[in-house]
Design a protein around this motif. Structure first.
Motif, PDB file in Angstrom:
ATOM      1  N   VAL A 118       0.687  -4.429 -10.782  1.00 54.64           N
ATOM      2  CA  VAL A 118      -0.053  -4.011  -9.590  1.00 54.64           C
ATOM      3  C   VAL A 118       0.891  -3.395  -8.557  1.00 54.64           C
ATOM      4  CG1 VAL A 118      -1.306  -4.894  -7.575  1.00 54.64           C
ATOM      5  CG2 VAL A 118      -1.991  -5.592  -9.885  1.00 54.64           C
ATOM      6  N   LEU A 119       2.040  -4.019  -8.337  1.00 56.57           N
ATOM      7  CA  LEU A 119       2.997  -3.483  -7.370  1.00 56.57           C
ATOM      8  C   LEU A 119       3.517  -2.117  -7.804  1.00 56.57           C
ATOM      9  CD1 LEU A 119       5.049  -6.677  -6.450  1.00 56.57           C
ATOM     10  CD2 LEU A 119       3.419  -5.453  -5.010  1.00 56.57           C
ATOM     11  N   ARG A 120       3.737  -1.941  -9.104  1.00 56.40           N
ATOM     12  CA  ARG A 120       4.226  -0.640  -9.578  1.00 56.40           C
ATOM     13  C   ARG A 120       3.164   0.437  -9.447  1.00 56.40           C
ATOM     14  NH1 ARG A 120       7.926  -2.458 -14.793  1.00 56.40           N
ATOM     15  NH2 ARG A 120       9.877  -2.602 -13.645  1.00 56.40           N
ATOM     16  N   GLU A 121       1.918   0.090  -9.696  1.00 56.84           N
ATOM     17  CA  GLU A 121       0.865   1.097  -9.539  1.00 56.84           C
ATOM     18  C   GLU A 121       0.703   1.496  -8.076  1.00 56.84           C
ATOM     19  OE1 GLU A 121      -0.433   2.858 -11.693  1.00 56.84           O
ATOM     20  OE2 GLU A 121       0.252   1.775 -13.465  1.00 56.84           O
TER      21      GLU A 121
ATOM     22  N   HIS B 135      -2.674  -1.662   0.822  1.00 54.93           N
ATOM     23  CA  HIS B 135      -1.481  -0.952   1.261  1.00 54.93           C
ATOM     24  C   HIS B 135      -0.257  -1.837   1.061  1.00 54.93           C
ATOM     25  CE1 HIS B 135      -3.859   2.122   3.540  1.00 54.93           C
ATOM     26  NE2 HIS B 135      -4.690   1.114   3.666  1.00 54.93           N
ATOM     27  N   LEU B 136       0.837  -1.254   0.619  1.00 58.01           N
ATOM     28  CA  LEU B 136       2.101  -1.984   0.574  1.00 58.01           C
ATOM     29  C   LEU B 136       2.567  -2.261   1.996  1.00 58.01           C
ATOM     30  CD1 LEU B 136       4.054  -0.050  -2.208  1.00 58.01           C
ATOM     31  CD2 LEU B 136       2.825  -2.218  -2.433  1.00 58.01           C
ATOM     32  N   SER B 137       3.157  -3.433   2.213  1.00 57.86           N
ATOM     33  CA  SER B 137       3.659  -3.822   3.529  1.00 57.86           C
ATOM     34  C   SER B 137       5.185  -3.862   3.524  1.00 57.86           C
ATOM     35  CB  SER B 137       3.111  -5.198   3.921  1.00 57.86           C
ATOM     36  OG  SER B 137       1.710  -5.151   4.108  1.00 57.86           O
ATOM     37  N   PRO B 138       5.808  -3.607   4.689  1.00 59.35           N
ATOM     38  CA  PRO B 138       7.283  -3.571   4.742  1.00 59.35           C
ATOM     39  C   PRO B 138       7.956  -4.832   4.233  1.00 59.35           C
ATOM     40  CG  PRO B 138       6.354  -2.630   6.741  1.00 59.35           C
ATOM     41  CD  PRO B 138       5.201  -3.209   5.973  1.00 59.35           C
ATOM     42  N   ARG B 139       7.298  -5.978   4.350  1.00 57.65           N
ATOM     43  CA  ARG B 139       7.950  -7.209   3.899  1.00 57.65           C
ATOM     44  C   ARG B 139       8.285  -7.167   2.413  1.00 57.65           C
ATOM     45  NH1 ARG B 139       6.139 -13.538   4.915  1.00 57.65           N
ATOM     46  NH2 ARG B 139       7.912 -14.444   3.814  1.00 57.65           N
TER      47      ARG B 139
ATOM     48  N   TYR C 198       3.159  -9.095   1.287  1.00 55.81           N
ATOM     49  CA  TYR C 198       3.631  -7.940   0.526  1.00 55.81           C
ATOM     50  C   TYR C 198       2.630  -6.788   0.516  1.00 55.81           C
ATOM     51  CZ  TYR C 198       7.503 -10.737  -1.312  1.00 55.81           C
ATOM     52  OH  TYR C 198       8.643 -11.494  -1.442  1.00 55.81           O
ATOM     53  N   VAL C 199       1.356  -7.066   0.730  1.00 53.51           N
ATOM     54  CA  VAL C 199       0.348  -6.023   0.857  1.00 53.51           C
ATOM     55  C   VAL C 199      -0.583  -6.399   2.005  1.00 53.51           C
ATOM     56  CG1 VAL C 199       0.407  -5.537  -1.631  1.00 53.51           C
ATOM     57  CG2 VAL C 199      -1.387  -7.020  -0.705  1.00 53.51           C
ATOM     58  N   ARG C 200      -1.358  -5.433   2.456  1.00 48.80           N
ATOM     59  CA  ARG C 200      -2.404  -5.689   3.444  1.00 48.80           C
ATOM     60  C   ARG C 200      -3.646  -4.916   3.042  1.00 48.80           C
ATOM     61  NH1 ARG C 200      -3.076  -1.369   6.873  1.00 48.80           N
ATOM     62  NH2 ARG C 200      -1.380   0.170   6.877  1.00 48.80           N
TER      63      ARG C 200
END
Length: 579
Positions: A70-73, A118-122, A109-111
């Motif tokens: 999921v993070l890679r997509e 959306h990916l989050s800066p953390r 990690y997402v919002r």
């Protein structure tokens, strides 16, 4: 590569949790690429997910594989996808996507924004763990930045990632025709200047993997950071790269003459490790455009300065002692357990615990044993062991004797799109959350270049008949506004400003405009310097000055801390513009 043998454990110690049971991810074979790319790239996309390791090890953590997918997509989609888009891209069931994203949101990690994720800066703390353990960005980036300033050209640092290269630092020039890649971007070795240099150290197996990837993905569709090839490569293209590698070995430098796209040229020199083997630790490159330099110009004009800088980089690596280990993460196991109790089935504890394993590495902790990983995270040894087996399968962790180290592939977890974020973009979701809590409009402001005005760079409005109408881009006199006084107080020692600095906020009561009351707090960078101000403005009839301090100031301070946390994470190895 096969899973690394581990010490024997008891059946109770190695038994999977409820979250970890079951077959690998429904879409594990295609999770590393979207449906469109998978159709075009085939086995190359699948290999990018698994690291070429073949079948999934029996002790791998399936929810962790799914979470990484999921993070890679999201990364490949430039940081944003709808929930239904993630379902299609990963091949996972919608309920699985919902649980994974809920867990990632709990970790920061997402919002969510409606049905978009959306990916989050953390999330950048994962890539930061790799970069801080690597040491190269911290030691070599100042040299790269100085060279970029001297030459007025972009300078980059890259490391090898199997048969590709991945950027770890960029010093760019601000021009209409700018040349830069994002930190963490992966490029095919044969289309770059650093590639032939890294290939001088390839084994026979490495060359075969490269040929397999070329055959599976002839147009480089799995490398989203570069334009696809307009034609299928043939044997002559392979021979060309072999020849370039031989020339790089003989010359000690390599050129990219418009291999990525027309007009882009680059020259690269290897930065070698101080060890006896003198292996390539990274590659420094000067990147330009044919309107400024031809490839021949780069070699004759800029190569001497690049070589001189590389010599300074190698001295830095040789003379700087290893840092003392910084503090590892703390109470992560307790946090994940508490989150599981609060969220129940929607929180996938095995995914959260698995991701915390990556943060065990860092400055002074480049290689860790299984025991050290377990101790740093507070996780059970068996839990840490299964996470490491999973990461080795995914190509995110590599064994080094009895220890483990992170690989550059960790940067594929959100770092490229997040490395281009700005402070207003970081602040915006926090402003929206603050506005929803206090029911007043909120803003972020910075000082103008003159230092006499403030400029609003982000804003969240509330639905009121009467509200403060300040739009992004508006400029106001700094001395007459609350955010302006917060910003000025960091550098000027005057009576009113000294009070603002000591109390940590500014309150302006009907000075700029009758009936307008405003309160602001500072946003600081990693060095402690005030770079922006967070404020809310309201009509004087809604709250007294005392109520602004008692009711609004705590909310502003809490939000400022959250913005700063994300800002500091994002700015650790990247430049985050304040406006």
């Amino acid at each position: 590569m096969p899973a690394k043998p581990m010490p024997e454990t008891t059946p109770e110690e190695s038994a999977p949790t409820a979250d970890e049971k079951g077959p690998p991810a429904e879409g594990a074979a295609t999770a590393g690429a979207s449906a469109a790319r998978a159709a075009a790239a085939g086995a190359a996309a699948s290999g990018a997910l698994t690291g070429g390791s073949g079948s999934v090890p029996g002790e791998a953590v399936a929810p962790l594989i799914r979470g990484v997918a999921v993070l890679r997509e999201l990364t490949e989609a430039n940081g944003t996808l709808s929930l239904s888009g993630l379902e299609r891209a990963t091949g996972l069931a919608r309920s699985t996507v919902d649980r994974i994203t809920a867990t990632l949101a709990r970790m920061g990690y997402v919002r969510f924004d409606g049905r978009d994720v959306h990916l989050s800066p953390r999330l950048m703390e994962l890539g930061n763990a790799y970069l801080s353990a690597l040491r190269l960005p911290a030691l070599l980036s100042p040299h790269a930045d100085a060279l970029a300033d001297e030459l007025d050209e972009s300078v980059s640092l890259a490391v090898a990632d199997q048969d590709g290269i991945r950027f770890i630092h960029q010093a760019t020039r601000r021009r209409a025709m700018s040349l830069s890649f994002r930190i963490g971007d992966l490029l095919p070795a044969e289309r770059t200047a650093p590639g032939p240099l890294f290939a001088t150290e390839w084994t026979t197996a490495d060359w075969q993997r490269w040929r397999n990837r070329r055959a599976a993905d002839p147009r480089d569709l799995s490398f989203t950071a570069v334009p696809p090839r307009t034609h299928r490569p043939d044997a002559r293209d392979d021979d060309t790269f072999v020849s370039r590698t031989e020339e790089a070995s003989a010359n000690g430098w390599s050129l990219d003459d418009q291999l990525i796209e027309p007009g882009l040229v680059a020259i690269s020199v290897p930065v070698r490790s101080p060890g006896a083997d003198g292996r390539i630790a990274g590659v420094a490159s000067v990147v330009s455009h044919t309107s400024r330099h031809t490839a021949h110009d780069l070699r004759t004009t800029l190569l001497p300065r690049l070589r001189s800088t590389v010599e300074a980089m190698e001295r830095e690596l040789r003379d700087t002692p290893p840092p003392e280990p910084g503090p590892p993460p703390s109470d992560l196991a307790l946090w994940t357990g508490a989150s599981k109790q609060q969220l129940g089935r929607e929180f996938i504890e095995s995914l959260a615990r698995g991701l915390t394993v990556l943060t065990a590495f860092g400055e002074g902790r480049p290689e860790l044993t299984l025991t050290e990983v377990a101790r740093a995270t507070g996780l059970a040894r068996a839990t840490a062991r299964r996470a490491l087996i999973t990461y080795e399968h995914l190509g995110l962790v590599a064994p080094v004797g009895r220890t483990f180290t992170l690989t550059p592939r960790v940067l594929s977890l959100g770092f490229p799109p997040l490395s281009r974020t700005s402070l207003p973009e970081i602040a915006q979701p926090h402003l929206a959350d603050l506005t929803s809590r206090i029911h007043e409009s909120t803003s972020l402001a910075v000082l103008s270049d003159s230092g006499e005005e403030i400029q609003y760079t982000a804003r969240a409005t509330t639905a009121r008949v009467m509200s403060v109408n300040i739009t992004v881009g508006t400029r106001l006199p700094a001395h007459a506004t609350a955010p302006g006084r917060v910003l000025l107080a960091d550098t000027r020692d005057e009576g009113t400003l000294a009070t603002v600095r000591s109390q940590g906020y500014a309150l302006v009561d009907e000075e700029l405009e009758e009936g307008l009351r405003s309160i602001a707090v500072p946003i600081r960078d990693r060095s402690g310097r005030v770079v922006a101000a967070l404020n809310t403005a309201l009509h004087a009839s809604r709250r007294t000055p005392g109520e602004c301090v008692t009711d609004l100031l705590p909310e502003l301070t809490t939000t400022a801390t959250r913005i700063q946390t994300d800002f500091h994470t994002a700015a650790r190895f990247t430049h985050v513009p304040a406006s």
